[in-house]
Design a protein around this motif. Structure first.
Motif, PDB file in Angstrom:
ATOM      1  N   UNK A 189       4.326  31.147  40.498  1.00  0.00           N
ATOM      2  CA  UNK A 189       4.194  32.294  41.406  1.00  0.00           C
ATOM      3  C   UNK A 189       5.516  32.595  42.103  1.00  0.00           C
ATOM      4  N   UNK A 190       6.256  31.559  42.446  1.00  0.00           N
ATOM      5  CA  UNK A 190       7.573  31.758  43.070  1.00  0.00           C
ATOM      6  C   UNK A 190       8.491  32.516  42.114  1.00  0.00           C
ATOM      7  N   UNK A 191       8.484  32.100  40.869  1.00  0.00           N
ATOM      8  CA  UNK A 191       9.325  32.766  39.867  1.00  0.00           C
ATOM      9  C   UNK A 191       8.896  34.224  39.695  1.00  0.00           C
ATOM     10  N   UNK A 192       7.594  34.430  39.612  1.00  0.00           N
ATOM     11  CA  UNK A 192       7.058  35.786  39.439  1.00  0.00           C
ATOM     12  C   UNK A 192       7.533  36.691  40.584  1.00  0.00           C
ATOM     13  N   UNK A 193       7.449  36.187  41.801  1.00  0.00           N
ATOM     14  CA  UNK A 193       7.852  36.994  42.963  1.00  0.00           C
ATOM     15  C   UNK A 193       9.352  37.259  42.968  1.00  0.00           C
ATOM     16  N   UNK A 245      -2.248  28.651  31.535  1.00  0.00           N
ATOM     17  CA  UNK A 245      -1.788  29.836  32.271  1.00  0.00           C
ATOM     18  C   UNK A 245      -1.926  31.110  31.446  1.00  0.00           C
ATOM     19  N   UNK A 246      -2.011  30.958  30.112  1.00  0.00           N
ATOM     20  CA  UNK A 246      -2.153  32.150  29.260  1.00  0.00           C
ATOM     21  C   UNK A 246      -3.394  32.930  29.685  1.00  0.00           C
ATOM     22  N   UNK A 300       7.456  42.240  30.123  1.00  0.00           N
ATOM     23  CA  UNK A 300       7.982  43.623  30.181  1.00  0.00           C
ATOM     24  C   UNK A 300       9.358  43.647  30.826  1.00  0.00           C
ATOM     25  N   UNK A 301       9.588  42.738  31.764  1.00  0.00           N
ATOM     26  CA  UNK A 301      10.903  42.642  32.407  1.00  0.00           C
ATOM     27  C   UNK A 301      11.903  41.883  31.540  1.00  0.00           C
ATOM     28  N   UNK A 302      11.469  41.432  30.370  1.00  0.00           N
ATOM     29  CA  UNK A 302      12.385  40.757  29.444  1.00  0.00           C
ATOM     30  C   UNK A 302      12.397  39.250  29.566  1.00  0.00           C
ATOM     31  N   UNK A 303      11.535  38.689  30.416  1.00  0.00           N
ATOM     32  CA  UNK A 303      11.502  37.224  30.550  1.00  0.00           C
ATOM     33  C   UNK A 303      10.734  36.645  29.366  1.00  0.00           C
ATOM     34  N   UNK A 315      -1.961  38.784  33.450  1.00  0.00           N
ATOM     35  CA  UNK A 315      -1.259  39.993  33.926  1.00  0.00           C
ATOM     36  C   UNK A 315       0.178  39.681  34.327  1.00  0.00           C
ATOM     37  N   UNK A 316       0.356  38.550  35.007  1.00  0.00           N
ATOM     38  CA  UNK A 316       1.701  38.170  35.445  1.00  0.00           C
ATOM     39  C   UNK A 316       2.612  37.920  34.233  1.00  0.00           C
TER      40      UNK A 316
END
Ligand code: F3S
Length: 391
Positions: free
Chosen positions: A294-298, A320-321, A333-336, A326-327
């Motif tokens: 979650x920290x990475x996502x934010x 986590x899949x 989509x952001x390329x990660x 959604x995350x």
């Protein structure tokens, strides 16, 4: 070695050759080490399931047990394999997919939980003094040091045999008398962001079981420290003052004090100014726990300036899949490059970058040795800033 009547029956093949073979592995290893008996376990964690690590001999070993008709006797989790279970990584190769899926199928049909992660404690948290048989050195040291559970660093075959029989040999870190800190490590102003490098320093410089006196209680950073120390040294237990549960260890009265400062660990981390050429950022060794994810996502969400060609690889547990569907989609989509149930150390990279910058001392240790890639260990924030172009 003393064996109960039930254990003798298993060994004599009364429940089939495969259970007999599994127990024989444990008895042989325990016997060679001088263990006096076997003890029941509640949780086995099987490492060494990646086809790129174990090859055909490992696959055949697992297939033979499966064909022997055995089932897990106790709760048994499994480590990452060599493929991204989402099947969409641009960084980790999709090969050898068929062989890995074959291994996965045998393990799951034997009743092992399809966790595909090196942090099995997110699925089942061990309790104080509980006897386990875990492979995966980073999980073993976390179980002993943070939860006060008892497990040796088992090899993959032994952990598999323990999962099938519910036993391991009574030796090493299962006995309180072997959980003794003989060196006191005093940290001189080392921030948690540098614990990955600190772990490498400890593994390389300290042979005895240490106690770390003034650690900042940040669990994600401690996870990185322990994994790195277990990788670069043989540690299965590091006592963490005020964190390791009391009465699960003792401290030698004559323990020598060793002071460590930031200078000492810099040679283990490398410097960001060394980085050149094609760079991949890598987070998730050991796999990210939910808070880290979650920290990475934010962090990614709040950065506007994205470098078009940046590469960031993130490895996470299989579960986590579903939990973070959604995350994960957003990050992709952001390329990660989010990979599930694998990591770059136990898999094949499509292309070798010039550098990998990671917050994990363990990843740096193995990427250099196994894949010949230069690495720098840096805090998560710095990695994100480099890759996203804020620096
Ligand atoms: Fe896990 Fe792979 Fe690191 S299995 S501890 S992410 S080497």
């Amino acid at each position: 070695m003393y064996l109960t009547r039930e254990q003798e029956k298993i060994l004599a093949g009364e429940y089939g050759w495969a259970y007999a073979k599994a127990l024989e592995i444990i008895v042989k290893v325990g016997g060679a080490l001088g263990a006096e008996k076997l003890i029941p376990i509640t949780h086995a964690h099987v490492s060494g399931i990646s086809y790129t690590n174990i090859g055909d001999p490992g696959l055949e070993f697992i297939r033979d047990f499966y064909k022997g008709g055995v089932k897990a006797k106790v709760y048994t989790t499994i480590n990452p394999g060599c493929i991204d279970l989402l099947g969409s990584s641009r960084i980790i190769s999709d090969e050898p997919r068929d062989k890995q899926l074959e291994i996965n199928q045998y393990l799951e049909r034997m009743g092992f939980k399809p966790t595909y992660t090196c942090i099995p404690y997110i699925h089942r948290r061990p309790v104080v003094d509980e006897h386990l048989a875990w492979g995966e050195s980073s999980a073993v040291i976390f179980a002993n040091s943070v939860f006060g559970a008892r497990t040796n660093r088992e090899g993959g075959p032994l952990a598999l045999a323990a999962g099938l029989t519910g036993y391991t040999y009574y030796y090493g870190l299962h006995l309180l008398e072997n959980r003794v800190a003989e060196v006191k490590i005093v940290l001189e102003d080392i921030e948690p962001d540098y614990y990955g490098g600190l772990g490498l320093w400890i593994g390389d410089n300290i042979r005895e079981t240490p106690i770390i006196m003034n650690l900042k209680p940040s669990i994600p950073h401690i996870k990185l420290l322990l994994a790195a120390a277990a990788a670069s040294g043989g540690h299965g237990l590091i006592v963490l003052n005020n964190l390791t549960p009391p009465k699960t260890y003792s401290v030698d009265d004559s323990a020598e004090k060793i002071h460590v400062d930031k200078e000492d660990i810099m040679e283990y981390t490398g410097s960001l100014s060394d980085i050149q050429g094609e760079v991949i950022g890598y987070i998730g060794c050991p796999h990210l726990d939910p808070f880290e994810f979650e920290e990475l996502f934010n962090l990614i969400k709040t950065h506007e300036k994205l470098k078009k060609d940046y590469k960031l690889l993130v490895s996470i547990p299989r579960i986590y899949a579903d939990l973070y569907r959604d995350e994960i989609l957003f990050l992709k989509k952001r390329g990660v490059d989010v990979v599930v149930g694998t990591c770059p150390i136990v898999s094949i990279l499509r292309d070798k970058p010039d550098y990998i910058v990671t917050n994990s001392g363990k990843a740096a240790f193995y990427l250099k040795r196994l894949h010949g890639i230069d690495t720098v260990v840096a805090p998560l924030n710095n990695i994100i800033e480099i890759l996203l172009g804020d620096q």
